[in-house]
Design a protein around this motif. Structure first.
Motif, PDB file in Angstrom:
ATOM      1  N   HIS A 170      -0.567   0.715  27.756  1.00  0.00           N
ATOM      2  CA  HIS A 170      -0.377  -0.674  28.161  1.00  0.00           C
ATOM      3  C   HIS A 170      -1.736  -1.285  28.437  1.00  0.00           C
ATOM      4  N   ALA A 171      -1.949  -2.476  27.907  1.00  0.00           N
ATOM      5  CA  ALA A 171      -3.222  -3.202  28.078  1.00  0.00           C
ATOM      6  C   ALA A 171      -4.414  -2.297  27.751  1.00  0.00           C
TER       7      ALA A 171
ATOM      8  N   HIS B  89       7.562   0.575  19.779  1.00  0.00           N
ATOM      9  CA  HIS B  89       7.757  -0.129  21.042  1.00  0.00           C
ATOM     10  C   HIS B  89       9.198   0.050  21.518  1.00  0.00           C
TER      11      HIS B  89
ATOM     12  N   GLY C 198       4.248   1.436  23.321  1.00  0.00           N
ATOM     13  CA  GLY C 198       3.657   0.303  24.028  1.00  0.00           C
ATOM     14  C   GLY C 198       4.195  -1.005  23.504  1.00  0.00           C
ATOM     15  N   LEU C 199       4.006  -2.037  24.315  1.00  0.00           N
ATOM     16  CA  LEU C 199       4.443  -3.369  23.899  1.00  0.00           C
ATOM     17  C   LEU C 199       3.509  -3.873  22.803  1.00  0.00           C
TER      18      LEU C 199
ATOM     19  N   ALA D 201      -0.511  -3.781  22.961  1.00  0.00           N
ATOM     20  CA  ALA D 201      -0.895  -2.793  23.988  1.00  0.00           C
ATOM     21  C   ALA D 201      -2.121  -1.988  23.584  1.00  0.00           C
TER      22      ALA D 201
ATOM     23  N   ILE E 244       2.539   6.540  26.948  1.00  0.00           N
ATOM     24  CA  ILE E 244       2.808   5.106  27.133  1.00  0.00           C
ATOM     25  C   ILE E 244       1.490   4.381  27.350  1.00  0.00           C
TER      26      ILE E 244
ATOM     27  N   THR F 228       5.461   0.395  32.078  1.00  0.00           N
ATOM     28  CA  THR F 228       4.389  -0.487  31.634  1.00  0.00           C
ATOM     29  C   THR F 228       4.009  -1.477  32.722  1.00  0.00           C
TER      30      THR F 228
ATOM     31  N   VAL G  26      -0.954   4.788  30.245  1.00  0.00           N
ATOM     32  CA  VAL G  26      -0.317   4.695  31.567  1.00  0.00           C
ATOM     33  C   VAL G  26       0.177   6.062  32.012  1.00  0.00           C
TER      34      VAL G  26
ATOM     35  N   GLY H  35       1.756   0.254  34.869  1.00  0.00           N
ATOM     36  CA  GLY H  35       0.432   0.299  34.229  1.00  0.00           C
ATOM     37  C   GLY H  35      -0.307  -1.002  34.399  1.00  0.00           C
ATOM     38  N   ALA H  36       0.433  -2.107  34.295  1.00  0.00           N
ATOM     39  CA  ALA H  36      -0.198  -3.420  34.430  1.00  0.00           C
ATOM     40  C   ALA H  36      -0.701  -3.629  35.842  1.00  0.00           C
TER      41      ALA H  36
ATOM     42  N   LYS I 218      -1.873   0.040  20.516  1.00  0.00           N
ATOM     43  CA  LYS I 218      -1.393   1.136  19.660  1.00  0.00           C
ATOM     44  C   LYS I 218      -2.082   1.118  18.295  1.00  0.00           C
TER      45      LYS I 218
END
Lengths: 303, 258
Positions: free
Chosen positions: A204-205, A188, A36-37, A40, A202, A297, A209, A300-301, A42
């Motif tokens: 995200h937020a 990431h 994840g970014l 996110a 994965i 991602t 996802v 996912g967003a 993690k």
């Protein structure tokens, strides 16, 4: 048997939803990468797994036992590295490891093993404050590996390592997994975890996802057949008449993502040649892993 | 508990805290010696320029009980800062060095780690009190303080220093809680200064006998013959119990996000 079970994990800090209903399961011997970014969710997920954060909702189990701060019987089976590597700067590498071995109720011999395993022998008598970032990361990994834990939870384990170090640690983790150690790591960088993990989740937020088996990763990569002819307008018309859906790219190429074109480019070539508009360039282009990650991602967003 | 103790003692022993606190206590012992020298030889002290025009040292008698009282007062006033900084360091360093997270998921209970931190700080502060007492005795003998240094005089003086040290250590537990909840040195130091100022104000207002943070100084005799009330001693014990319990509770129950 599932070593890690996270079900509907929610962690809110006031209005901030750090994790929002994430679930994951890691089986024994698996290398599971949480991708994840930054921000996110993690690290919050990992800290919750380790009993450092109490979830707002959901459940977290390790080896089938619910995780709480008091679940000390669990922690002898778990080694971890969370976020930045940390060590007591005034203590040497050996002293840092000896201290941690004592707290893990391990014999002193455990220290020698990880010193060798992580290539820290030349730095054993060096104070932690004098170590390079890469060697600080090795020391943090050595602390996690003390006593050969059954589960390793590693947050960004490749941070600070040079390319040779990354390869070396990747090989070490693969060896440990082959010997039965379960590994949950976060990163990431998809390209890195794709070389190591057996499964990739994965996030995200704060939401999971998608989960992908590393072996299936090629199937998730977007492909396109890219074509250039001397007369692109004629080529586009021929392809449309042939049932394809060519799109013009900014670089002037025609691009087709439908499976018939991607998996049978020879048929496209034949059609163009027989129609008197032979291609001068025809190739299947694969999306790189970073683009795939960003695409996933972004999906996912948008969800 | 043994593992936690050995870990905390190793960290303390290898840090700069021992040297810095020994240096600070040495300054305290030297200051005590200076005051006693001035009390013993006011004329020579004046000739040497040790006395300012407005110096007021008439209350310090040139005797062993008086000197022991002075050392007890140094323990109370200097101790709250020196012992306090030791406790703040024990807890605050885990956040400054980002090592706190490594102490949270271990077979050693978090409560044992917190208890070991308080225990290591207590043992070190008691050793500092031993050092202050030994240094004070040496300085006193060197200065030739008049009157026999009998066993009852020495026992009463040393006892006063050590009870003051124990009371001072007890109130510094609050700084361990502050450094934990505040996740660093600064909140611990801020509470330390707040305590020093509050203790002075409350004592000046006449309520120091029962106010826990004023009790060590009152026991040392800083406010004259009036000692703290039994309620004051009990308040110190209760406050230390609450601070240690709350610190353990915080390490056990808080969300450790940093």
């Amino acid at each position: 048997m599932a070593v890690v079970q996270v079900a509907g994990l929610v962690k809110h800090y006031g209005a901030v939803k750090a994790v929002d209903g994430a679930s994951l399961t890691v089986a024994a011997g698996e290398i599971y990468a949480l991708l994840g970014l930054n921000g996110a969710g993690k690290t919050t997920t990992i800290r919750t797994l380790l009993g450092m954060i109490r979830p707002t909702a959901g459940s977290v189990r390790l080896f089938g036992t619910p995780v709480t701060a008091d679940a000390r019987s669990l922690w002898g089976r778990v080694g971890y590295l969370v976020e930045t590597p940390a060590a007591y700067p005034e203590l040497t590498v050996t002293e840092n490891l000896t201290l941690m071995a004592r707290l893990k109720h391990l014999p002193a011999a455990a220290v020698g093993n990880v010193v060798e395993q992580l290539g820290l022998r030349p730095y054993a008598a060096r104070r932690a404050r004098e170590l390079s970032l890469g060697n600080q990361q090795r020391l943090a990994l050595a602390k996690a590996l003390l006593g050969r834990p059954e589960l390793l939870v590693l947050d960004e384990p490749a941070n600070g390592l040079d390319p040779a170090g990354v390869t070396e640690i990747r090989q070490l983790l693969k060896t440990l997994a082959a010997q039965g150690t379960t590994i949950l790591l976060s990163s990431h960088i998809l390209a890195e975890v794709a070389k190591l993990a057996t499964r990739i989740g994965i996030i995200h937020a704060g939401r999971m996802v998608t989960e992908i088996a590393a072996a299936d990763l090629p199937h998730h990569v977007a492909r396109a057949l890219r074509v250039r002819c001397h007369d692109q307008d004629t080529a586009a018309r021929i392809l449309r008449q042939g049932g394809y859906q060519p799109l013009s790219n900014l670089d002037g190429m025609l691009s087709m993502t439908d499976e018939r074109a991607v998996w049978h480019p020879d048929e496209v070539a034949t059609l163009l040649v027989e129609s008197g508009c032979p291609p001068v360039h025809l190739a299947v282009a694969e999306e790189d892993l970073e683009t795939l990650f960003l695409r996933l991602t972004a999906r996912g967003a948008g969800a | 508990m043994k593992a936690a103790w050995s870990a905390e003692w190793l960290k303390l022993r290898r840090s700069r805290v021992p040297w810095m606190t020994v240096l600070a206590i040495s300054v305290g012992a030297a200051a005590g010696g200076l005051f006693m020298f001035i009390s013993l030889h006011p004329g020579r002290a004046g000739d040497l320029g040790l006395l300012g025009a407005k110096a007021q040292l008439s209350t310090l008698e040139p005797s062993w009980p008086s000197f022991f009282g002075l050392l007890a007062q140094i323990t109370a006033v200097g101790g709250v800062i020196i012992f306090g900084i030791t406790v703040v360091w024990m807890f605050g360093r885990e956040f400054a060095d980002h090592t706190a997270k490594d102490l949270l998921a271990l077979p050693t209970h978090r409560a044992a780690i917190v208890a070991a931190k308080f225990a290591a700080a207590t043992v070190w502060c008691l050793l500092l009190a031993v050092y202050l007492t030994a240094a004070g005795l040496g300085i006193g003998l060197l200065l030739g303080i008049p009157g026999p240094l009998t066993v009852p005089v020495a026992a009463a003086g040393v006892g006063r220093i050590f009870v003051t040290a124990v009371l001072t250590i007890a109130i510094t537990t609050l700084f361990g809680l502050a450094a934990s909840v505040g996740r660093g040195y600064l909140p611990g130091v801020a509470v330390l200064f707040a305590v020093v100022f509050t203790a002075q104000i409350v004592a000046a207002l006449g309520y120091g006998a029962w106010f826990p943070f004023s009790v060590p100084a009152m026991h040392a005799g800083l406010t004259g013959a009036d000692g703290p009330s039994p309620v004051g001693y009990a308040a110190v014990g209760a406050m230390a119990f609450v601070a240690v319990t709350a610190t353990i509770g915080w390490w056990q129950r808080a969300d450790h996000t940093g």
